[in-house]
Design a protein around this motif. Sequence first.
Motif, PDB file in Angstrom:
ATOM      1  N   ILE A  29       0.829  -1.208   0.000  1.00 62.96           N
ATOM      2  CA  ILE A  29       0.000   0.000   0.000  1.00 62.96           C
ATOM      3  C   ILE A  29       0.860   1.254   0.000  1.00 62.96           C
ATOM      4  CG2 ILE A  29      -1.589   1.366   1.432  1.00 62.96           C
ATOM      5  CD1 ILE A  29      -2.852  -1.320   2.285  1.00 62.96           C
ATOM      6  N   TYR A  30       1.835   1.294   0.889  1.00 66.65           N
ATOM      7  CA  TYR A  30       2.694   2.481   0.971  1.00 66.65           C
ATOM      8  C   TYR A  30       3.551   2.644  -0.286  1.00 66.65           C
ATOM      9  CZ  TYR A  30       1.315   2.946   5.847  1.00 66.65           C
ATOM     10  OH  TYR A  30       0.580   3.119   7.008  1.00 66.65           O
ATOM     11  N   ASN A  31       3.947   1.529  -0.909  1.00 65.25           N
ATOM     12  CA  ASN A  31       4.716   1.617  -2.153  1.00 65.25           C
ATOM     13  C   ASN A  31       3.872   2.218  -3.274  1.00 65.25           C
ATOM     14  OD1 ASN A  31       7.095   0.605  -1.121  1.00 65.25           O
ATOM     15  ND2 ASN A  31       6.683  -1.507  -1.717  1.00 65.25           N
ATOM     16  N   TYR A  32       2.633   1.734  -3.400  1.00 58.48           N
ATOM     17  CA  TYR A  32       1.731   2.290  -4.414  1.00 58.48           C
ATOM     18  C   TYR A  32       1.508   3.779  -4.161  1.00 58.48           C
ATOM     19  CZ  TYR A  32       0.271  -2.218  -6.416  1.00 58.48           C
ATOM     20  OH  TYR A  32       0.230  -3.422  -7.057  1.00 58.48           O
ATOM     21  N   MET A  33       1.322   4.128  -2.916  1.00 62.79           N
ATOM     22  CA  MET A  33       1.081   5.522  -2.573  1.00 62.79           C
ATOM     23  C   MET A  33       2.299   6.386  -2.915  1.00 62.79           C
ATOM     24  SD  MET A  33       0.628   7.202   1.150  1.00 62.79           S
ATOM     25  CE  MET A  33       1.190   8.897   1.275  1.00 62.79           C
ATOM     26  N   ALA A  34       3.493   5.910  -2.563  1.00 60.03           N
ATOM     27  CA  ALA A  34       4.720   6.661  -2.852  1.00 60.03           C
ATOM     28  C   ALA A  34       4.914   6.841  -4.354  1.00 60.03           C
ATOM     29  CB  ALA A  34       5.926   5.953  -2.245  1.00 60.03           C
ATOM     30  N   LEU A  35       4.613   5.804  -5.126  1.00 58.29           N
ATOM     31  CA  LEU A  35       4.720   5.914  -6.579  1.00 58.29           C
ATOM     32  C   LEU A  35       3.708   6.933  -7.110  1.00 58.29           C
ATOM     33  CD1 LEU A  35       5.189   2.183  -7.649  1.00 58.29           C
ATOM     34  CD2 LEU A  35       6.852   4.031  -7.905  1.00 58.29           C
ATOM     35  N   GLY A  36       2.513   6.937  -6.508  1.00 59.31           N
ATOM     36  CA  GLY A  36       1.504   7.912  -6.908  1.00 59.31           C
ATOM     37  C   GLY A  36       1.965   9.334  -6.655  1.00 59.31           C
ATOM     38  N   VAL A  37       2.565   9.566  -5.505  1.00 61.82           N
ATOM     39  CA  VAL A  37       3.086  10.900  -5.185  1.00 61.82           C
ATOM     40  C   VAL A  37       4.194  11.289  -6.162  1.00 61.82           C
ATOM     41  CG1 VAL A  37       4.315  12.256  -3.443  1.00 61.82           C
ATOM     42  CG2 VAL A  37       2.446  10.742  -2.748  1.00 61.82           C
ATOM     43  N   ALA A  38       5.045  10.322  -6.516  1.00 56.05           N
ATOM     44  CA  ALA A  38       6.129  10.604  -7.462  1.00 56.05           C
ATOM     45  C   ALA A  38       5.575  10.976  -8.835  1.00 56.05           C
ATOM     46  CB  ALA A  38       7.045   9.389  -7.574  1.00 56.05           C
ATOM     47  N   VAL A  39       4.544  10.257  -9.296  1.00 55.25           N
ATOM     48  CA  VAL A  39       3.933  10.565 -10.594  1.00 55.25           C
ATOM     49  C   VAL A  39       3.292  11.951 -10.557  1.00 55.25           C
ATOM     50  CG1 VAL A  39       2.062   9.939 -12.175  1.00 55.25           C
ATOM     51  CG2 VAL A  39       3.583   8.170 -11.260  1.00 55.25           C
ATOM     52  N   THR A  40       2.636  12.282  -9.454  1.00 56.11           N
ATOM     53  CA  THR A  40       2.046  13.608  -9.309  1.00 56.11           C
ATOM     54  C   THR A  40       3.114  14.686  -9.389  1.00 56.11           C
ATOM     55  OG1 THR A  40       0.255  12.751  -7.928  1.00 56.11           O
ATOM     56  CG2 THR A  40       0.700  15.099  -7.774  1.00 56.11           C
ATOM     57  N   ALA A  41       4.255  14.454  -8.737  1.00 58.23           N
ATOM     58  CA  ALA A  41       5.353  15.425  -8.775  1.00 58.23           C
ATOM     59  C   ALA A  41       5.869  15.612 -10.195  1.00 58.23           C
ATOM     60  CB  ALA A  41       6.482  14.963  -7.859  1.00 58.23           C
ATOM     61  N   VAL A  42       5.958  14.519 -10.954  1.00 56.48           N
ATOM     62  CA  VAL A  42       6.421  14.607 -12.349  1.00 56.48           C
ATOM     63  C   VAL A  42       5.454  15.440 -13.176  1.00 56.48           C
ATOM     64  CG1 VAL A  42       6.801  13.279 -14.463  1.00 56.48           C
ATOM     65  CG2 VAL A  42       7.736  12.462 -12.290  1.00 56.48           C
TER      66      VAL A  42
END
Length: 248
Positions: A29-42
Motif C-alpha cells: 500500500i505504501y509503495n503504491y502511494m509513494a509511486l503515486g506521489v512521485a507521478v504527481t510530482a512529475v
Amino acid sequence: MAEFRYPSQTRVGTQAAVDQGLRSYMLGIYNYMALGVAVTAVIIMATFTIPALGAVANVLAFPAMLGLIGMGFFAQRLLMGGTVARAHAVYWVYVALWGIGIAPIVNRYLGVDPSMVMTAFLSASLTFGAMSVWGYTSKRDLSGMGAIAGMALMGLLIAALVNLVVAMFTGVGAATMMISMVISFGFVVFVSLITAWETQVIKEMYVESEGQEAVARKSIFGAFMLYGSFVSIFVNILQILGFMNSSE
C-alpha cells in the motif's frame, strides 16, 4: 471526503505480533502511494517547466477536481469490484487527475519561492507518517473519530465555497484571507485524523486466507485512500505557508 462502506472483518494479528502477510500487504500500500506521489510530482514539474502544459493544466484543473470528487464516491466499486488491472487503471487516473488539479496551485508557489513547496512536502510527510503510524498501532477503535472528522470536513468545504463566492464579489481582503487560512488549518487537522482512521480500516481489511488478487485490489484501494489524504494535507499546508508569507 467520500464515504465508504466496509465489510465487517476480524482484526488480523496484534500490535506485538503481526504476520508477514500483513506486513507485505501494508508495504505494498505504501509503495503504491509513494509511486503515486512521485507521478504527481512529475506531472506538476512538467506543467511548471513547459508553458504549454501549464496552460492546459490551468484549463483542466477545475474539471479534474470534479472528476476526483466523482471517483471518490465510486472508488470502492471501481477498485474492489473488478480485476486488478482495472484497479490499477482507476488508481493511476486518480493520481493523474490530482496532479492536474493541484498543478496551478503548486506552480504558483514554485514561481514565488520553491522552498515553500519543499517545506510543505516535508511537513505533510511527517504529519502523514505520524498519523498513519498511530492508526496502525492504536488498539482503540477510531471509527467514531473518523466519522466526526469527516462531518467537520464537509462543514469546512461548505465554508470554503462560501468564502470563495464572497471573494469573487468583494475581492480578496484581509478577512477572506484569514478565513481561508483558518479553513486550511482545519483541513490539515481533520484530514490528519482521517488518515489515522483510514490506516486502521486498511489494516483490518486484510484477511490472510484471501487470494493474491483480492489482496492486490485491497492494496490499491488502500493506496487510493491514503494518497488522497496525503495530497490534501500537502496542499493545505502549502496554502498556510503562502498565507503566512504574504502577511509578512
